[in-house]
Design a protein around this motif. Sequence first.
Motif, PDB file in Angstrom:
ATOM      1  N   UNK A  57      -7.781  21.068   0.616  1.00 52.71           N
ATOM      2  CA  UNK A  57      -7.611  22.481   0.292  1.00 52.71           C
ATOM      3  C   UNK A  57      -6.412  23.128   0.995  1.00 52.71           C
ATOM      4  N   UNK A  58      -5.813  22.435   1.963  1.00 52.83           N
ATOM      5  CA  UNK A  58      -4.719  23.070   2.728  1.00 52.83           C
ATOM      6  C   UNK A  58      -3.374  22.385   2.514  1.00 52.83           C
ATOM      7  N   UNK A  59      -3.331  21.361   1.680  1.00 55.36           N
ATOM      8  CA  UNK A  59      -2.054  20.647   1.436  1.00 55.36           C
ATOM      9  C   UNK A  59      -1.613  19.835   2.643  1.00 55.36           C
ATOM     10  N   UNK A  60      -2.599  19.382   3.435  1.00 48.64           N
ATOM     11  CA  UNK A  60      -2.240  18.662   4.666  1.00 48.64           C
ATOM     12  C   UNK A  60      -1.882  17.196   4.412  1.00 48.64           C
ATOM     13  N   UNK A  61      -2.255  16.687   3.228  1.00 55.00           N
ATOM     14  CA  UNK A  61      -2.074  15.238   3.008  1.00 55.00           C
ATOM     15  C   UNK A  61      -0.994  14.960   1.976  1.00 55.00           C
ATOM     16  N   UNK A  62      -0.151  14.005   2.313  1.00 54.93           N
ATOM     17  CA  UNK A  62       0.855  13.540   1.352  1.00 54.93           C
ATOM     18  C   UNK A  62       0.726  12.031   1.194  1.00 54.93           C
ATOM     19  N   UNK A  63       0.834  11.608  -0.050  1.00 54.51           N
ATOM     20  CA  UNK A  63       0.840  10.165  -0.339  1.00 54.51           C
ATOM     21  C   UNK A  63       2.191   9.835  -0.966  1.00 54.51           C
TER      22      UNK A  63
ATOM     23  N   UNK B 140       0.839  -1.207   0.000  1.00 55.33           N
ATOM     24  CA  UNK B 140       0.000   0.000   0.000  1.00 55.33           C
ATOM     25  C   UNK B 140       0.868   1.248   0.000  1.00 55.33           C
ATOM     26  N   UNK B 141       0.286   2.353  -0.463  1.00 58.56           N
ATOM     27  CA  UNK B 141       0.995   3.639  -0.360  1.00 58.56           C
ATOM     28  C   UNK B 141       0.877   4.147   1.074  1.00 58.56           C
ATOM     29  N   UNK B 142       1.775   5.050   1.411  1.00 59.51           N
ATOM     30  CA  UNK B 142       1.823   5.599   2.768  1.00 59.51           C
ATOM     31  C   UNK B 142       1.074   6.936   2.802  1.00 59.51           C
ATOM     32  N   UNK B 143       0.119   7.058   3.720  1.00 62.88           N
ATOM     33  CA  UNK B 143      -0.641   8.318   3.840  1.00 62.88           C
ATOM     34  C   UNK B 143      -0.093   9.069   5.046  1.00 62.88           C
ATOM     35  N   UNK B 144       0.238  10.352   4.863  1.00 63.12           N
ATOM     36  CA  UNK B 144       0.569  11.133   6.060  1.00 63.12           C
ATOM     37  C   UNK B 144      -0.266  12.414   6.093  1.00 63.12           C
ATOM     38  N   UNK B 145      -0.777  12.719   7.261  1.00 65.78           N
ATOM     39  CA  UNK B 145      -1.600  13.917   7.435  1.00 65.78           C
ATOM     40  C   UNK B 145      -0.862  14.860   8.378  1.00 65.78           C
ATOM     41  N   UNK B 146      -0.676  16.086   7.903  1.00 63.08           N
ATOM     42  CA  UNK B 146      -0.052  17.103   8.754  1.00 63.08           C
ATOM     43  C   UNK B 146      -1.172  17.744   9.594  1.00 63.08           C
TER      44      UNK B 146
ATOM     45  N   UNK C 250     -11.441  16.154  15.537  1.00 60.57           N
ATOM     46  CA  UNK C 250     -11.299  17.350  14.707  1.00 60.57           C
ATOM     47  C   UNK C 250     -10.117  17.319  13.745  1.00 60.57           C
ATOM     48  N   UNK C 251      -9.574  16.136  13.441  1.00 59.97           N
ATOM     49  CA  UNK C 251      -8.462  16.023  12.477  1.00 59.97           C
ATOM     50  C   UNK C 251      -8.668  14.780  11.601  1.00 59.97           C
ATOM     51  N   UNK C 252      -8.191  14.866  10.348  1.00 56.24           N
ATOM     52  CA  UNK C 252      -8.176  13.665   9.499  1.00 56.24           C
ATOM     53  C   UNK C 252      -7.034  12.771   9.964  1.00 56.24           C
ATOM     54  N   UNK C 253      -7.349  11.494  10.125  1.00 56.94           N
ATOM     55  CA  UNK C 253      -6.314  10.515  10.502  1.00 56.94           C
ATOM     56  C   UNK C 253      -6.519   9.244   9.678  1.00 56.94           C
ATOM     57  N   UNK C 254      -5.499   8.413   9.679  1.00 56.16           N
ATOM     58  CA  UNK C 254      -5.637   7.124   8.976  1.00 56.16           C
ATOM     59  C   UNK C 254      -6.643   6.261   9.730  1.00 56.16           C
ATOM     60  N   UNK C 255      -7.538   5.650   9.010  1.00 57.95           N
ATOM     61  CA  UNK C 255      -8.523   4.802   9.688  1.00 57.95           C
ATOM     62  C   UNK C 255      -7.920   3.422   9.924  1.00 57.95           C
TER      63      UNK C 255
END
Length: 305
Positions: free
Chosen positions: A64-70, A11-17, A41-46
């Motif tokens: 919209x804020x560039x918080x996620x990187x794959x 799988x690809x790696x998801x990171x949320x700032x 109140x934050x997006x996280x990996x499920x």
Amino acid sequence: MAIPTSRAKEPAEISVNADLCNACGLCVAACSDFSLTLENGKAVKSNHPLFGCIGCGHCMAVCPTGAIEIHGRTISPDDLFTMPPRENLANYSQTLALLQRRRSIRKFKNKTIDTEIIEKILDAARTAPMGLPPSDVNVMILDSKEKTRSFAQDFCNYLGGMQWFVSNWFLTIMKPFWGKANDEMFRGFIKPLFKIYTEGMQEGKNLVNYDAPLAMYFYGSPYTDPADPIIAATYALIAGESLGLGTCMLGAVHPLIQNGKKASKFRETHGIRFKSREGLFVIFGYPALKFEKGIRRSFADINQI
Ligand SMILES: Cc1cc2nc3c(=O)[nH]c(=O)nc-3n(C[C@H](O)[C@H](O)[C@H](O)COP(=O)(O)O)c2cc1C
């Protein structure tokens, strides 16, 4: 292991700032794998993804804020680009006009196709929706009429050694296994095609790929959804049309170079990396014929329920 392709098995790696995340939830809505969720109140990996991140990049593109990187499965934030503005898009009547003007072209001017045009066709074809990322579509390119002719010549020599495949005894044995429609196709189309191709070539006529100055062969791998190369080829064909080229799809080569040792050798000789369920050639060139009229086409059936 995530969904495997020939290019990626993990799988690809998801990171949320968390500092950038504004909890808008768009990434959660965009992810059809359910890899993301909102927590405190934050997006996280499920912890309940369906397959694990396939690297489609939707969450990263919608944020919209560039918080996620794959990262992984060949995708990274470097793959993001700003979408062309809506006012630059072809509208329906322009798109329909392009499609209506397309005719399959098999006679070409003696004019080579520039590398920039080839790049443009590939850029457009890469946007095709191709099953599971990373795309498992391969493209073999023959970029001169000498190369298409040499390929066709070699293909005809190869067919010469495959006559048993269309012999009456073989077709009779195979009929109970592959059924009436296949039997009819082989007797009425494939068998005569062998003759037409090989005898044509002996007379100096290239009926395989018509000495086109450019041919692209879209094919998959043992993992590829059979639709993927076909969709990519269709995009390439439309891009070619938009660049003023005549185009034609060629379906006959692919199925005949899939099975057996000779097919494997043929593929190897021509740098074709895999056998695959589906594949399609598209030929391109400046048309030597101009059509004044189109032909209205029909579907076999439209059943609106
Ligand atoms: C999957 C596919 C395979 C095709 N294979 C060949 C081919 O091997 N040789 C050829 O001359 N045309 C081939 N064609 C072109 C069709 O003959 C052509 O699309 C059809 O005659 C309709 O004409 P049009 O494309 O001008 O509307 C193929 C088209 C498709 C979609």
